[in-house]
Design a protein around this motif. Structure first.
Motif, PDB file in Angstrom:
ATOM      1  N   LYS A 291       0.845  -1.209   0.000  1.00  0.00           N
ATOM      2  CA  LYS A 291       0.000   0.000   0.000  1.00  0.00           C
ATOM      3  C   LYS A 291       0.878   1.256   0.000  1.00  0.00           C
ATOM      4  O   LYS A 291       0.616   2.217  -0.720  1.00  0.00           O
ATOM      5  CB  LYS A 291      -0.924  -0.032   1.222  1.00  0.00           C
ATOM      6  N   ARG A 292       1.944   1.226   0.780  1.00  0.00           N
ATOM      7  CA  ARG A 292       2.851   2.385   0.819  1.00  0.00           C
ATOM      8  C   ARG A 292       3.494   2.631  -0.543  1.00  0.00           C
ATOM      9  O   ARG A 292       3.620   3.769  -0.980  1.00  0.00           O
ATOM     10  CB  ARG A 292       3.968   2.136   1.837  1.00  0.00           C
ATOM     11  N   TYR A 293       3.920   1.554  -1.172  1.00  0.00           N
ATOM     12  CA  TYR A 293       4.493   1.698  -2.525  1.00  0.00           C
ATOM     13  C   TYR A 293       3.441   2.258  -3.489  1.00  0.00           C
ATOM     14  O   TYR A 293       3.727   3.126  -4.313  1.00  0.00           O
ATOM     15  CB  TYR A 293       4.970   0.333  -3.044  1.00  0.00           C
ATOM     16  N   GLN A 294       2.209   1.725  -3.393  1.00  0.00           N
ATOM     17  CA  GLN A 294       1.148   2.187  -4.309  1.00  0.00           C
ATOM     18  C   GLN A 294       0.903   3.678  -4.140  1.00  0.00           C
ATOM     19  O   GLN A 294       0.755   4.413  -5.121  1.00  0.00           O
ATOM     20  CB  GLN A 294      -0.141   1.389  -4.058  1.00  0.00           C
ATOM     21  N   THR A 295       0.893   4.136  -2.883  1.00  0.00           N
ATOM     22  CA  THR A 295       0.694   5.562  -2.612  1.00  0.00           C
ATOM     23  C   THR A 295       1.876   6.366  -3.162  1.00  0.00           C
ATOM     24  O   THR A 295       1.685   7.395  -3.818  1.00  0.00           O
ATOM     25  CB  THR A 295       0.557   5.800  -1.090  1.00  0.00           C
ATOM     26  N   ALA A 298       1.543   6.678  -6.860  1.00  0.00           N
ATOM     27  CA  ALA A 298       0.213   6.984  -7.391  1.00  0.00           C
ATOM     28  C   ALA A 298       0.271   8.019  -8.521  1.00  0.00           C
ATOM     29  O   ALA A 298      -0.442   7.899  -9.514  1.00  0.00           O
ATOM     30  CB  ALA A 298      -0.702   7.445  -6.268  1.00  0.00           C
ATOM     31  N   ASP A 299       1.123   9.033  -8.364  1.00  0.00           N
ATOM     32  CA  ASP A 299       1.174  10.088  -9.395  1.00  0.00           C
ATOM     33  C   ASP A 299       2.444   9.973 -10.246  1.00  0.00           C
ATOM     34  O   ASP A 299       2.897  10.944 -10.826  1.00  0.00           O
ATOM     35  CB  ASP A 299       1.106  11.471  -8.722  1.00  0.00           C
ATOM     36  N   PHE A 300       3.000   8.780 -10.313  1.00  0.00           N
ATOM     37  CA  PHE A 300       4.236   8.563 -11.099  1.00  0.00           C
ATOM     38  C   PHE A 300       3.841   8.325 -12.560  1.00  0.00           C
ATOM     39  O   PHE A 300       2.975   7.487 -12.844  1.00  0.00           O
ATOM     40  CB  PHE A 300       4.990   7.360 -10.529  1.00  0.00           C
ATOM     41  N   ALA A 301       4.484   9.034 -13.464  1.00  0.00           N
ATOM     42  CA  ALA A 301       4.049   9.003 -14.865  1.00  0.00           C
ATOM     43  C   ALA A 301       4.494   7.738 -15.605  1.00  0.00           C
ATOM     44  O   ALA A 301       3.781   7.243 -16.472  1.00  0.00           O
ATOM     45  CB  ALA A 301       4.567  10.239 -15.592  1.00  0.00           C
ATOM     46  N   GLY A 302       5.641   7.200 -15.251  1.00  0.00           N
ATOM     47  CA  GLY A 302       6.230   6.153 -16.088  1.00  0.00           C
ATOM     48  C   GLY A 302       5.840   4.724 -15.768  1.00  0.00           C
ATOM     49  O   GLY A 302       6.292   3.789 -16.436  1.00  0.00           O
ATOM     50  N   GLY A 303       4.999   4.535 -14.744  1.00  0.00           N
ATOM     51  CA  GLY A 303       4.647   3.163 -14.409  1.00  0.00           C
ATOM     52  C   GLY A 303       3.794   3.110 -13.162  1.00  0.00           C
ATOM     53  O   GLY A 303       3.493   4.150 -12.557  1.00  0.00           O
ATOM     54  N   LYS A 304       3.360   1.912 -12.797  1.00  0.00           N
ATOM     55  CA  LYS A 304       2.545   1.789 -11.582  1.00  0.00           C
ATOM     56  C   LYS A 304       2.927   0.536 -10.807  1.00  0.00           C
ATOM     57  O   LYS A 304       3.504  -0.405 -11.359  1.00  0.00           O
ATOM     58  CB  LYS A 304       1.062   1.752 -11.950  1.00  0.00           C
ATOM     59  N   ILE A 305       2.612   0.563  -9.532  1.00  0.00           N
ATOM     60  CA  ILE A 305       2.825  -0.624  -8.694  1.00  0.00           C
ATOM     61  C   ILE A 305       1.657  -1.577  -8.938  1.00  0.00           C
ATOM     62  O   ILE A 305       0.492  -1.164  -8.874  1.00  0.00           O
ATOM     63  CB  ILE A 305       2.896  -0.231  -7.197  1.00  0.00           C
ATOM     64  N   PHE A 306       1.963  -2.841  -9.214  1.00  0.00           N
ATOM     65  CA  PHE A 306       0.903  -3.817  -9.488  1.00  0.00           C
ATOM     66  C   PHE A 306      -0.029  -3.914  -8.278  1.00  0.00           C
ATOM     67  O   PHE A 306       0.422  -4.062  -7.146  1.00  0.00           O
ATOM     68  CB  PHE A 306       1.490  -5.194  -9.800  1.00  0.00           C
ATOM     69  N   THR A 307      -1.331  -3.820  -8.547  1.00  0.00           N
ATOM     70  CA  THR A 307      -2.341  -3.843  -7.491  1.00  0.00           C
ATOM     71  C   THR A 307      -3.287  -4.996  -7.733  1.00  0.00           C
ATOM     72  O   THR A 307      -3.715  -5.216  -8.866  1.00  0.00           O
ATOM     73  CB  THR A 307      -3.132  -2.515  -7.483  1.00  0.00           C
ATOM     74  N   LEU A 318       6.592 -10.369  -3.736  1.00  0.00           N
ATOM     75  CA  LEU A 318       7.500  -9.353  -4.267  1.00  0.00           C
ATOM     76  C   LEU A 318       6.651  -8.233  -4.874  1.00  0.00           C
ATOM     77  O   LEU A 318       5.757  -8.504  -5.677  1.00  0.00           O
ATOM     78  CB  LEU A 318       8.407  -9.923  -5.361  1.00  0.00           C
ATOM     79  N   VAL A 319       6.922  -7.008  -4.471  1.00  0.00           N
ATOM     80  CA  VAL A 319       6.211  -5.869  -5.040  1.00  0.00           C
ATOM     81  C   VAL A 319       6.788  -5.599  -6.435  1.00  0.00           C
ATOM     82  O   VAL A 319       8.006  -5.643  -6.633  1.00  0.00           O
ATOM     83  CB  VAL A 319       6.347  -4.632  -4.136  1.00  0.00           C
ATOM     84  N   ALA A 320       5.889  -5.361  -7.397  1.00  0.00           N
ATOM     85  CA  ALA A 320       6.324  -5.166  -8.782  1.00  0.00           C
ATOM     86  C   ALA A 320       5.969  -3.776  -9.281  1.00  0.00           C
ATOM     87  O   ALA A 320       4.824  -3.330  -9.155  1.00  0.00           O
ATOM     88  CB  ALA A 320       5.672  -6.210  -9.687  1.00  0.00           C
ATOM     89  N   LEU A 321       6.968  -3.111  -9.826  1.00  0.00           N
ATOM     90  CA  LEU A 321       6.744  -1.853 -10.543  1.00  0.00           C
ATOM     91  C   LEU A 321       6.605  -2.223 -12.019  1.00  0.00           C
ATOM     92  O   LEU A 321       7.496  -2.854 -12.591  1.00  0.00           O
ATOM     93  CB  LEU A 321       7.941  -0.916 -10.330  1.00  0.00           C
ATOM     94  N   ASN A 378      11.048  -5.798  -9.898  1.00  0.00           N
ATOM     95  CA  ASN A 378      10.742  -6.064  -8.489  1.00  0.00           C
ATOM     96  C   ASN A 378      11.573  -5.143  -7.609  1.00  0.00           C
ATOM     97  O   ASN A 378      12.762  -4.935  -7.868  1.00  0.00           O
ATOM     98  CB  ASN A 378      11.018  -7.526  -8.142  1.00  0.00           C
ATOM     99  N   VAL A 379      10.921  -4.607  -6.590  1.00  0.00           N
ATOM    100  CA  VAL A 379      11.560  -3.645  -5.688  1.00  0.00           C
ATOM    101  C   VAL A 379      11.657  -4.270  -4.289  1.00  0.00           C
ATOM    102  O   VAL A 379      10.976  -5.261  -4.014  1.00  0.00           O
ATOM    103  CB  VAL A 379      10.758  -2.327  -5.678  1.00  0.00           C
TER     104      VAL A 379
END
Ligand SMILES: *Cc1c(COP(=O)(O)O)cnc(C)c1O
Length: 390
Positions: A291-295, A298-307, A318-321, A378-379
């Motif tokens: 959730k912290r990564y997603q937040t 949230a306004d990042f132009a080049g990609g998103k955190i998989f939800t 593993l959290v994925a960008l 993966n981050v």
């Protein structure tokens, strides 16, 4: 546009990076691990039988709401045994995503069978059942109740869907396809320990599911794995084959087929019992971190955190960008930047059909897998970061 420096800053602030090296995923021992392992050493029960093995299998079955769990030495061995139990033999074909870890393709090869690579879907990162249905209508026919690949003449015996990074894939659609074609399902749930869909743990859609407790997974036994099933006969046979196919007898050695030495040692199971006790805390920390990564993105132009989808509770192993538009060069620029800064990041696996031992294998068109391969990063995802965040 993807701004690599901006992405790195967002990661660093999410995990509170202080400049020291941050691994992608580290194990966590905050429960009764030392007590249980000490008990093994003090009693001498360190090897392939012991009370912790039985207890770990019971605890796993309860956690996954399944009737049986059989503990084995690692996730790859679990896949190998599951394929044998599903009746996969020499010159069969087994469907598997091109976008997966090497273990499943290797386990298929151990059986003398041939992997047949499938595409993935962007929404779950898992096997695309609709694309598979179309592909099978194109290339397969039923002969005496078995799906036969008309192009190779081989029987398509099984499929190994995989819950990528802990995100459950669409199993209902896949079950429908496999029922039509009489294809056995083995769920590779190695990454999805603790994940739920529609309120239920994953792993019950196929004849068997397999788990891994390698050191980089959400919970670890050092090395380890398990087979889950609701079929008592399969469970019995899994235990038997993993124990060198030895017929029970007070003192004689009698083995009546080629078996395997795949049983999980008691000392590893002791770790597993302790880790399962802390799994609920690991899961809430993981979800808090995601959730912290997603937040942060949230306004990042080049990609998103998989939800994950709304009916899903992923373990976010593993959290994925996921980059918006991908090319390998953009991805690699970022990987170099972050790893040089001490923040470990990794690309997703190289697609299976690009590896030299699997280039000759049959496959369906793989547009989504090829696109995802260039866009997934993966981050750092250790439980520790989630605990510190809450
Ligand atoms: C970790 C993993 C396995 C099994 O790995 P082992 O190291 O043999 O325990 C299998 N499949 C996937 C997708 C995995 O991530």
């Amino acid at each position: 546009m993807f701004d690599a420096n901006d992405a790195l800053e967002r990661i660093r602030s999410t995990i509170g990076h202080d400049g020291t090296f941050v691994p992608l995923h580290e194990p966590r021992f905050v429960g009764r691990e030392v007590d249980y392992v000490t008990e093994c050493i003090e009693t001498g029960w360190v090897s392939s039988v012991g009370a912790f093995v039985d207890r770990f299998e019971e605890d796993l079955a309860r956690t996954f709401e399944m009737k049986h769990a059989v503990a084995v030495v690692n996730g790859t061995a679990a896949l190998h045994l599951a394929l044998i139990l599903a009746g996969v033999t020499r010159d069969d074909e087994v469907l598997v995503p091109a976008l997966t870890f090497i273990a499943s393709a290797n386990a298929i090869a151990y059986c003398g069978a041939v992997p047949h690579f499938c595409d993935s879907e962007e929404a779950t990162l898992g096997l695309d059942a609709a694309a598979l249905a179309t592909h099978l209508e194109d290339i397969a026919e039923l002969r005496e109740g078995n799906a036969v690949n008309r192009e190779t003449g081989r029987t398509i015996r099984a499929v190994i869907p995989m819950h990528c990074f802990g995100h459950p894939c669409e199993m209902d659609a896949l079950v429908a396809v496999c029922t039509r074609w009489n294809i056995a399902i083995i769920e590779d749930a190695a990454e999805a320990v603790g994940s739920r869909k529609n309120g239920r743990p994953i792993g019950h859609h196929g004849r068997m599911a397999t788990l891994s407790f390698n050191g980089n997974k959400i919970m670890t036994t050092g090395g380890g794995g398990a087979i889950l099933t609701n079929d008592p006969e399969l469970a019995k046979r899994a235990k038997y084959l993993s124990t060198t196919a030895k017929r029970p007898h007070p003192y004689e050695f009698h083995h009546d087929e080629v078996g395997y030495n795949y049983r999980l040692p008691n000392i590893n199971a002791a770790l597993g019992v302790a880790q399962l006790e802390t799994l609920p805390d690991f899961l809430s920390a993981k979800r808090a971190l995601a959730k912290r990564y997603q937040t942060a993105f949230a306004d990042f132009a080049g990609g998103k955190i998989f939800t994950d989808q709304s009916d899903v509770e992923s373990n976010y192993w593993l959290v994925a960008l996921i980059l918006e538009e991908g090319d390998v060069a953009t991805r690699d620029t970022f990987l170099k930047l972050s790893n040089d800064a001490g923040v470990m990041t990794r690309p997703i696996w190289t697609l299976m059909q690009r590896l030299p031992m699997y280039t000759h294998c049959p496959r369906m068109p793989l547009p989504v897998a090829e696109s995802l391969e260039a866009r997934i990063i993966n981050v750092p995802s250790s439980v520790r970061h989630g605990v510190e965040a809450t």
